[in-house]
Design an enzyme around this catalytic site. Structure first.
Site, mmCIF file in Angstrom:
data_model
loop_
_atom_site.group_PDB
_atom_site.id
_atom_site.type_symbol
_atom_site.label_atom_id
_atom_site.label_comp_id
_atom_site.label_asym_id
_atom_site.label_seq_id
_atom_site.Cartn_x
_atom_site.Cartn_y
_atom_site.Cartn_z
ATOM 1 N N CYS A 197 -3.953 -3.048 -5.222
ATOM 2 C CA CYS A 197 -4.736 -1.979 -4.888
ATOM 3 C C CYS A 197 -4.424 -0.548 -5.823
ATOM 4 C CB CYS A 197 -4.740 -1.363 -3.705
ATOM 5 S SG CYS A 197 -2.850 -1.222 -3.289
ATOM 6 N N HIS A 210 5.144 2.077 -0.732
ATOM 7 C CA HIS A 210 5.192 2.508 0.701
ATOM 8 C C HIS A 210 6.157 3.575 1.173
ATOM 9 C CE1 HIS A 210 4.172 -1.489 1.876
ATOM 10 N NE2 HIS A 210 5.097 -2.202 1.434
ATOM 11 N N CYS A 263 2.783 5.532 -3.042
ATOM 12 C CA CYS A 263 1.418 5.915 -3.505
ATOM 13 C C CYS A 263 0.888 7.288 -3.227
ATOM 14 C CB CYS A 263 0.440 4.775 -2.672
ATOM 15 S SG CYS A 263 -1.339 5.159 -2.526
ATOM 16 N N HIS A 284 7.118 -1.512 10.389
ATOM 17 C CA HIS A 284 6.431 -1.666 8.659
ATOM 18 C C HIS A 284 7.113 -0.447 8.112
ATOM 19 C CE1 HIS A 284 3.978 -1.188 5.191
ATOM 20 N NE2 HIS A 284 3.397 -2.291 5.642
ATOM 21 N N GLU A 339 6.316 1.395 5.531
ATOM 22 C CA GLU A 339 5.482 2.719 5.447
ATOM 23 C C GLU A 339 5.203 3.547 6.564
ATOM 24 O OE1 GLU A 339 1.234 2.120 4.476
ATOM 25 O OE2 GLU A 339 0.938 4.090 5.796
ATOM 26 N N THR A 343 -1.662 3.557 6.498
ATOM 27 C CA THR A 343 -2.894 3.470 5.603
ATOM 28 C C THR A 343 -3.601 2.181 5.710
ATOM 29 O OG1 THR A 343 -1.326 2.519 3.922
ATOM 30 C CG2 THR A 343 -1.869 4.636 3.717
ATOM 31 N N SER A 375 -0.843 -11.837 4.844
ATOM 32 C CA SER A 375 -1.928 -11.767 6.031
ATOM 33 C C SER A 375 -3.075 -11.323 5.450
ATOM 34 C CB SER A 375 -1.336 -10.927 7.175
ATOM 35 O OG SER A 375 -0.899 -9.710 6.707
ATOM 36 N N ASN A 376 -2.999 -10.264 4.554
ATOM 37 C CA ASN A 376 -4.362 -9.930 3.948
ATOM 38 C C ASN A 376 -5.174 -11.008 3.225
ATOM 39 O OD1 ASN A 376 -4.588 -8.940 0.921
ATOM 40 N ND2 ASN A 376 -2.624 -8.611 1.487
ATOM 41 N N SER A 426 -1.399 -8.763 -3.142
ATOM 42 C CA SER A 426 -0.144 -9.061 -3.978
ATOM 43 C C SER A 426 -0.364 -9.951 -5.035
ATOM 44 C CB SER A 426 1.111 -9.259 -2.974
ATOM 45 O OG SER A 426 0.696 -10.331 -2.012
HETATM 46 FE FE1 F3S Z 1 -2.862 0.653 -1.945
HETATM 47 FE FE2 F3S Z 1 -2.098 3.173 -1.631
HETATM 48 FE FE3 F3S Z 1 -4.096 2.389 -0.462
HETATM 49 S S1 F3S Z 1 -0.943 1.225 -1.972
HETATM 50 S S2 F3S Z 1 -3.643 0.337 0.086
HETATM 51 S S3 F3S Z 1 -4.000 2.388 -2.361
HETATM 52 S S4 F3S Z 1 -2.705 3.641 0.570
#
Ligand code: F3S
Length: 284
Positions: free
Chosen positions: A12, A77, A99, A127, A129, A167, A224-225, A267
């Site tokens: 992402c 995170h 992020c 987690h 984050e 998020t 998991s995603n 990832s």
């Molecule tokens: Fe990725 Fe930032 Fe969204 S790390 S999942 S773009 S909050």
């Protein structure tokens, strides 16, 4: 035969940005020690490759104190305020790759806490984050992960609440949890901080799988995603393959195949996606 690669496949925006920052440091700060606070992404291959370039993973503040000073990269995170301050005090040069969407949550909860609100973080307490977000709140903060926890919340209604979310939290579940708080009569400022990167990746995967004759999902077996992506695609396209790298791909396609779709979990690095894509294009 056509190969359709999902635009949202792989990293992402936030993870891409963090990876770029790591590579910038490798390029520009030769000779200096470079660390990341926690693995930069959950992909062993990538972490190993970075280790080969001298990037070391630090897992705790205690570990940090035993290390030679250098550059310390905070991953997407984010970390608690106290942690980032301690990192600076310990004499490391901080490169903050939090992020921006996560940073926005830090700013929100810090401001709302100062204004006297009780912060409710909807997310998984284990987690990193969420731990980070918690560390930007004052003392009055609770983490709620389930409907049951929201139902059991019984603190006085006198204090205003500010509700934010991890998020990657599921939007429908977040909505249900917020509704429970509303029904209890709290005065709430709801800030929907869910990032739609995951949602977009899933929606696009579903769209492609629904028209593809074969679908390839690239991702880690522990991610998991990625598994979720596989399930979504498999529902739409029986001929769906889950692979970690090109080595796992045993694809036999009948001549009648017209469209092969490819997507990848959050990832999965770009070079693996490219490799798979090129292989399919050249061999079928
Ligand atoms: Fe990725 Fe930032 Fe969204 S790390 S999942 S773009 S909050």
């Amino acid at each position: 035969m056509e190969v359709k690669l999902a635009k949202s496949a792989g990293f992402c925006f936030g993870v891409k940005r963090a990876m770029e920052k790591v590579h910038e440091q490798i390029e520009n700060e030769r000779g200096k020690k470079i660390y990341t606070y926690g693995p930069i992404i959950h992909n062993e291959e990538v972490v190993k490759e970075l280790a080969g370039k001298g990037v070391e993973v630090i897992n705790s503040m205690e570990e940090l104190h035993s290390k030679e000073k250098g550059i310390l990269i905070i991953r997407s995170h984010g970390v608690a305020k106290e942690v980032s301050e301690k990192m600076k005090e310990a004499g490391f040069t901080i490169v903050d790759a939090t992020c921006p969407f996560v940073k926005r949550i830090h700013n929100t909860v810090e401001k709302e806490s100062t204004e006297g609100k009780r912060i409710v973080i909807v997310g998984n307490p284990g987690h990193p984050e969420v731990e980070g977000i918690k560390g930007w709140c004052g003392k009055d903060v609770v983490i709620v992960e389930t409907i049951e926890e929201a139902e059991h919340f019984s603190e006085s209604v006198d204090k205003k609440l500010c509700i934010v979310s991890q998020t990657t939290f599921n939007y429908n579940k977040f909505k249900d949890i917020v509704e429970i708080f509303e029904k209890k009569g709290y005065d709430i400022n709801v800030v929907n901080t869910i990032c739609n990167a995951t949602q977009e990746r899933q929606t696009e995967a579903k769209e492609i799988a629904s028209i593809a004759d074969a679908m390839i999902v690239i991702g880690g077996t522990h991610s998991s995603n990625s598994k979720k992506l596989y399930e979504i695609c498999k529902e739409e396209c029986e001929n769906t393959h889950f692979i970690q790298t090109l080595d796992d791909l045993y694809l036999e396609l009948p001549k009648s195949v017209r469209l092969v779709g490819i997507t990848a979990g959050a990832s999965t690095p770009n070079n693996i996606i490219e490799e798979v894509q090129n292989y399919v294009r050249l061999n079928f």
